[in-house]
Scaffold this active site. Structure first.
Site, mmCIF file in Angstrom:
data_model
loop_
_atom_site.group_PDB
_atom_site.id
_atom_site.type_symbol
_atom_site.label_atom_id
_atom_site.label_comp_id
_atom_site.label_asym_id
_atom_site.label_seq_id
_atom_site.Cartn_x
_atom_site.Cartn_y
_atom_site.Cartn_z
ATOM 1 N N THR A 248 -18.316 -21.910 14.535
ATOM 2 C CA THR A 248 -18.019 -23.031 15.668
ATOM 3 C C THR A 248 -17.761 -24.114 14.491
ATOM 4 O O THR A 248 -17.378 -24.552 12.872
ATOM 5 C CB THR A 248 -19.423 -23.644 15.733
ATOM 6 O OG1 THR A 248 -20.236 -23.665 14.375
ATOM 7 C CG2 THR A 248 -19.815 -22.531 16.909
ATOM 8 N N ARG B 124 -26.671 -23.997 30.332
ATOM 9 C CA ARG B 124 -28.537 -23.850 30.458
ATOM 10 C C ARG B 124 -28.754 -24.735 29.540
ATOM 11 O O ARG B 124 -27.940 -25.822 28.771
ATOM 12 C CB ARG B 124 -28.870 -22.163 29.513
ATOM 13 C CG ARG B 124 -27.833 -22.339 28.682
ATOM 14 C CD ARG B 124 -28.882 -20.770 27.565
ATOM 15 N NE ARG B 124 -27.733 -20.675 26.952
ATOM 16 C CZ ARG B 124 -28.514 -20.775 25.177
ATOM 17 N NH1 ARG B 124 -29.745 -21.517 24.866
ATOM 18 N NH2 ARG B 124 -27.733 -20.491 24.204
ATOM 19 N N GLU C 209 -21.393 -28.420 18.332
ATOM 20 C CA GLU C 209 -20.678 -27.536 17.918
ATOM 21 C C GLU C 209 -19.754 -26.570 19.126
ATOM 22 O O GLU C 209 -20.435 -26.968 20.288
ATOM 23 C CB GLU C 209 -21.804 -26.977 17.170
ATOM 24 C CG GLU C 209 -22.356 -26.980 15.912
ATOM 25 C CD GLU C 209 -23.116 -26.081 15.630
ATOM 26 O OE1 GLU C 209 -23.436 -25.299 15.330
ATOM 27 O OE2 GLU C 209 -24.319 -25.671 16.305
ATOM 28 N N TYR D 58 -10.798 -27.493 9.459
ATOM 29 C CA TYR D 58 -11.781 -28.461 8.839
ATOM 30 C C TYR D 58 -10.593 -30.411 8.995
ATOM 31 O O TYR D 58 -9.833 -29.508 8.452
ATOM 32 C CB TYR D 58 -12.444 -28.833 7.692
ATOM 33 C CG TYR D 58 -13.227 -27.989 7.608
ATOM 34 C CD1 TYR D 58 -14.811 -28.135 8.058
ATOM 35 C CD2 TYR D 58 -13.705 -26.323 7.147
ATOM 36 C CE1 TYR D 58 -16.033 -27.122 7.909
ATOM 37 C CE2 TYR D 58 -14.449 -25.060 7.469
ATOM 38 C CZ TYR D 58 -15.555 -26.050 7.449
ATOM 39 O OH TYR D 58 -16.637 -24.776 7.386
ATOM 40 N N GLY E 92 -20.485 -28.170 8.526
ATOM 41 C CA GLY E 92 -21.406 -27.813 9.054
ATOM 42 C C GLY E 92 -22.884 -27.239 7.508
ATOM 43 O O GLY E 92 -22.405 -26.751 6.628
#
Length: 314
Positions: free
Chosen positions: A207, A278, A254, A265, A196
């Protein structure tokens, strides 16, 4: 045993107690039916056999509009084995196969290839071309073939039959806890870790960014969950959606694996969704985001500490 990519069922496994269906998610309704399959098989000293389809018929007939599956084939097979099923035949689905008339399917597969001694199905079972045949047709053909048909009534929750479509609806609404009740376990997906932006590591929360293909993801949001790396499980705070605080609009998946230190990875990771904490939202500055992330991680740890787990890696 999982048999796939084969047009022929092994002779030494024929003559078992058989159930036919998609079994997507292997939910509580499936569990009741399969318990009957296994009980009958053990009583008769025969193999317990599931005939399923890979891919699902909907993906062959309407690949653009087909619902995303709840689980991948190997996980489905593992869940079926945990219930005592001996053999899973994942039949290679094609348009030609799906054009078979129901009666031809019965005599060619149920009696010809599988040579079933007992057939166990749900009361709403439909099969054959355009799903034209129902349980009444099956009863007549089983009687003609002199094999026993066991019809299992559905399990209901809140007055509604448990089904894969209901579970999908709940997940798409973010109701992962209710979905877990119907599944009998938390919803699990798998993906490969890709590179990322590296922003999480810079912020102190590295993450794992997962690329997930052809599996149903729940609604966007922040979730408490668990990550599987092989046979090891880690508490995980999961973010599914964009990152509006940094002006990003693309959806990403993530996971911050709490307590884990290592390079992920290109590894395959499985994620379970335990509770929705949430919605995804934009924060006025990075400090506010970091404070919320710390709270999300704390709540995730509290939730997972209260849950007793029995299932292992798929």
């Amino acid at each position: 045993m999982l048999i796939r990519d084969s047009e022929t069922f092994p002779e030494h496994l024929r003559g078992g107690v058989v159930s036919i269906g998609n079994f997507d998610g292997v939910h509580q309704g499936h569990r009741r039916l399969l318990e009957q399959v296994v009980a009958q098989a053990r009583q008769l000293g025969r193999p317990a056999v599931v005939f399923t389809f890979e891919p699902s018929p909907a993906w062959v007939l309407n690949p653009e509009g087909a619902p995303l599956p709840l689980c991948w084939l190997e996980r489905k097979a593992n869940l079926l084995r945990q219930l005592g099923v001996d053999v899973i035949w994942a039949y290679p689905t094609s348009r030609e196969f799906l054009q078979l008339e129901a009666e031809e399917f019965f005599w060619r597969f149920v009696m010809g290839q599988l040579q079933a001694k007992v057939l166990v199905e749900g009361s709403n079972f439909r099969f054959g071309r355009n799903r034209q045949a129902h349980i009444g047709h099956l009863q007549a053909w089983c009687a003609a073939a002199d094999i026993r048909l066991e019809v299992v009534p559905p399990i209901e929750v809140d007055g509604q039959p448990v089904s894969s479509s209901w579970i999908r609806q709940l997940l798409l609404q973010g109701q992962v806890e209710k979905a877990a009740q119907l599944l009998g376990r938390p919803h699990r997906i798998r993906g490969q870790v890709i590179r990322g932006a590296g922003r999480g590591k810079q912020l102190g929360y590295p993450t794992a960014n997962l690329q997930v293909d052809r599996l149903l993801l729940p609604a966007e949001g922040i979730y408490a969950g668990r990550a599987w790396l092989g046979d090891a499980a880690w508490p995980a705070a999961i973010s599914l959606g964009p990152n509006p605080t940094f002006g990003e609009t693309a959806q990403k998946l993530e996971a911050f694996l709490i307590g884990f230190d290592g390079d992920l990875y290109d590894h395959w990771v499985e994620l379970e969704f335990m509770a929705r904490l949430r919605a995804v939202r934009q924060f006025p500055e990075v400090g506010a985001l970091l404070a919320q992330m710390a709270e999300d991680i704390s709540v995730t740890q509290q939730i997972l500490a209260q849950i007793q787990f029995q299932e292992t890696s798929s």
